[in-house]
Structure formats: structure tokens, C-alpha cells
Design an enzyme around this catalytic site. Structure first.
Site, PDB file in Angstrom:
ATOM      1  N   ARG A  97      -1.070   2.537  -0.355  1.00 28.45           N
ATOM      2  CA  ARG A  97      -2.342   1.820  -0.480  1.00 28.45           C
ATOM      3  C   ARG A  97      -2.677   1.528  -1.937  1.00 28.45           C
ATOM      4  NH1 ARG A  97      -5.574   5.277   4.191  1.00 28.45           N
ATOM      5  NH2 ARG A  97      -4.716   4.095   5.957  1.00 28.45           N
TER       6      ARG A  97
ATOM      7  N   GLU B 215       5.571   1.823   6.822  1.00 29.68           N
ATOM      8  CA  GLU B 215       5.420   1.637   8.265  1.00 29.68           C
ATOM      9  C   GLU B 215       6.669   2.084   9.026  1.00 29.68           C
ATOM     10  OE1 GLU B 215       2.865   0.939  10.001  1.00 29.68           O
ATOM     11  OE2 GLU B 215       1.470   0.355   8.424  1.00 29.68           O
TER      12      GLU B 215
ATOM     13  N   TYR C  98       4.517  -4.895  15.953  1.00 27.74           N
ATOM     14  CA  TYR C  98       3.602  -4.001  15.245  1.00 27.74           C
ATOM     15  C   TYR C  98       3.812  -4.042  13.728  1.00 27.74           C
ATOM     16  CZ  TYR C  98       2.121   0.281  12.996  1.00 27.74           C
ATOM     17  OH  TYR C  98       1.605   1.162  12.102  1.00 27.74           O
TER      18      TYR C  98
ATOM     19  N   ASP D 190      -0.664   0.263  17.362  1.00 21.03           N
ATOM     20  CA  ASP D 190       0.163   1.467  17.467  1.00 21.03           C
ATOM     21  C   ASP D 190      -0.511   2.450  18.415  1.00 21.03           C
ATOM     22  OD1 ASP D 190      -1.924   2.590  16.029  1.00 21.03           O
ATOM     23  OD2 ASP D 190      -0.641   3.545  14.531  1.00 21.03           O
TER      24      ASP D 190
END
Length: 354
Positions: free
Chosen positions: A24, A36, A119, A137
Site C-alpha cells: 500500500r 495478491e 479477482y 474474494d
């Protein structure tokens, strides 16, 4: 629940509660992608360490693409689901070869990369490129199914379509990346799988499952497939200072990782019976070998397989012709190769010189 209320409350909660995670701090598509893929089947506390090591060794797509698959698998060792690592490596080479080293910037193109599904493509597209695509998810399924009391199984075709449509209606088109992360974070920290503290939930008053006292009933799932039991008898065959090792090249678990020569049986066999079996005798071509010991039986749990393992230590003084996927390697070099977790754990507590 009013969708605008849901959106506003969720985003406010996220700004106050979001965790300080390394990807982030630098939300490039490459960093988001790596995080991810690692977190798909890995708890975040374990995943952060792997993420940091991965980014340190491969800081960008070009460095990952130029690495060998074996190097990538070795760094991935212990995370399991090794197809993720193989696909990461293949996709990085796709980006270099097919996209001129430029990371695809839209949902549809991202899905063309090896190992990137709906996703992951949605997560990258929304967080890195602000494309309003809902990312679904397990956390998202749980939050939405409880808030709106949805009893459609989440692992059915109907359920996947229904939740995707619902999330697409809810997503904030001006801030899709934060919205997707907010729902996932809310499921991870607040609306947890078991024993969520609903008394401090900011969405409590609008949550249908809470009002109906049916939190434990959601999400609904179709019963999962039966776990398959397999029985692996590993042969640690020593010839002088070297040991036979095997690269798993078939389309089975642990593809392209290394393990020991293996005799798989249909049931667990007692060592005394196993070393007298035809499988054992045929493996060594009925030549004289020296059995120096064997391990206790171990069990290694995978998602849909339970691997029962026993290690047999053998010494020989002749060449074994086992095929092109087998190598004879010095004992000290074994830890340089990527191996399944069950092999690594055994090696770290076993003296191969015995």
C-alpha cells in the site's frame, strides 16, 4: 441496507482501520500483483515476509522475467500452491515479450496474463488504474452474504454471478481501489469467519444476518470435494557423497520441484513388509542395497489431498538408471534446489551423513 450508507460507512471505517501493508506504500501494478498472488492462499502475517523477500530479489517485472523458474520456485518454497509461482514467472515473461515490458493497464488485458483471473485482474485494475471493477474474494463473499442475507452458495456458478453483480452495483466509481480494499479488509478484521464482534460493527444496524441472529449461516457453500489420501515412500539413496534427486515434471502436485525417488502405494505399508515387496525389489533391479534406517510416518495436508510420507535411507555402490528426470547431487547442494515443504522439514532435522 441502503447501498449509499453501506459505501460511505465502509470507506470511513477503512480509513481508520486499514493495516499498514508494504504494497500500500507503493501501489504500482507490479507490487499489487505480487501481493495478491502471494495472499491468495497464504495468511497475511506469513505473506508479508515472502512479499518483502520477493520484492527485494525481484524489484520489478524485468528482474523477475530474467530469473530462472528454479530460482523463483526456491524463493517461493514453503508457500505451497506452486503453480502460483510458475504462473508469476511466466506472466512476467509475457509482459516483457508481448507488452514491451509495460504492465497492462485494463481489466480485460490483465486477464490475458498467465495465472491472472477475474479477482486478481480486478484488484490490479481498480487499485493501480482506478478502473471500477469489483474484486471478489472470500472476505467479500462473507461480508456481502451476511449484510444482505444472501443464501445462494458462493461456490456455485449462480452465486459467483450474483455476488459479482451485487458488488458491481455497490462499488464506488470514483474510488474503486479503496472500496475493493475496504470490503476485503472489513472481512479480514471485523466480519471474520468465526466469532465476529458484531456489537462494535458500524454496519450492525443494517446487517440482515445480525438482525436475524443467523451470522453463522453465511456464507452458504456447496459441500466441498472429498480429500484424497496418497501414500508416498521416499527413497533417500546415497552413493558415496551424493544422493539421487528427482525433478517432478508431470502434471501433479509440486510440479518442477525436486524430491527423492518415490514409490507411491495404494495404502500405508509397514516398513518390514514394504522392503520385501516387489515394488521395492524391482526399483533396485534386485541388486544388493543397504537399508540404514527409515522414518516415522508423517502426514502432509494439502487442500484436497492428504499425503502420508515415510522416508527410507539406502546406500548403494552401483549406478541406478532411473531416467532423465533424476540427478545425482552432492548432499551439500540439496538445499539449493526448490523442494516441497514436507521434504524441507525432514531435511532440516535429519543428518544425511548417518
Amino acid at each position: 441496507m441502503n447501498t449509499l450508507f453501506f459505501k460511505e460507512i465502509l470507506l470511513l471505517w477503512y480509513q481508520s482501520h486499514k493495516r499498514d501493508l508494504p504494497w500500500r506504500d507503493n501501489p504500482t501494478p507490479y507490487h499489487i500483483w505480487i501481493s495478491e498472488i502471494i495472499l491468495q492462499q497464504t495468511r497475511i502475517n506469513q505473506g508479508i515476509n515472502y512479499y518483502n523477500r520477493f520484492i527485494e530479489k525481484y524489484p520489478d517485472c524485468a528482474s523477475l522475467a530474467s530469473a530462472s523458474e528454479e530460482e523463483v520456485l526456491k524463493l517461493w518454497q514453503g508457500l505451497g500452491y506452486y503453480s502460483r509461482a510458475r504462473n508469476l514467472h511466466a506472466a512476467s515473461q509475457q509482459i516483457q515479450n508481448e507488452f514491451g515490458g509495460v504492465f497492462p493497464s485494463d481489466f480485460q488485458t490483465l486477464k490475458k496474463l498467465k495465472g491472472i483471473g477475474e479477482y486478481t485482474a480486478a484488484a490490479i485494475a481498480s487499485i493501480a488504474f482506478n478502473e471500477p471493477i469489483a474484486s471478489i474474494d472470500g472476505n467479500v463473499y462473507r461480508v456481502l452474504s451476511r449484510i444482505f442475507a444472501i443464501d445462494i452458495p458462493i461456490n456455485s456458478a449462480e452465486g459467483k454471478k450474483y455476488f459479482q453483480n451485487l458488488a458491481s452495483q455497490l462499488i464506488d466509481p470514483l474510488n474503486p481501489g479503496d472500496f475493493n480494499q475496504a470490503v476485503m479488509e472489513f472481512g479480514a478484521l471485523q466480519c471474520t469467519p468465526s466469532n465476529p464482534d458484531c456489537t462494535v460493527c458500524p454496519l450492525m444496524n443494517g446487517c440482515l444476518a445480525y438482525q436475524n441472529e443467523s451470522i453463522k449461516s453465511y456464507p452458504v457453500k456447496i459441500r466441498c470435494q472429498k480429500v484424497r489420501d496418497r501414500f508416498f515412500n521416499y527413497l533417500i539413496i546415497k552413493k558415496g557423497p551424493s544422493i539421487y534427486f528427482h525433478k517432478r515434471v508431470d502434471n501433479d502436485i509440486w510440479k518442477n520441484l525436486y524430491d527423492f525417488p518415490l514409490i507411491e502405494t495404494t495404502a500405508e505399508e509397514h516398513p518390514r513388509e514394504f522392503i520385501l515387496s516387489e515394488e521395492w525389489k524391482n526399483f533396485f533391479h534386485h541388486k544388493k542395497i543397504k537399508l540404514t534406517g527409515f522414518s516415522e510416518g508423517l502426514t502432509h495436508q494439502l487442500s484436497h489431498q492428504r499425503i502420508h510420507v515415510r522416508f527410507y535411507h539406502v546406500k548403494i555402490n552401483f549406478e541406478l538408471n532411473l531416467g532423465s528426470s533424476f540427478i545425482l547431487i552432492n548432499k551439500k547442494d540439496i538445499f539449493e534446489l526448490p523442494v516441497p515443504t514436507v521434504i524441507e522439514r525432514y531435511l532440516t532435522k535429519t543428518d544425511l551423513d548417518d
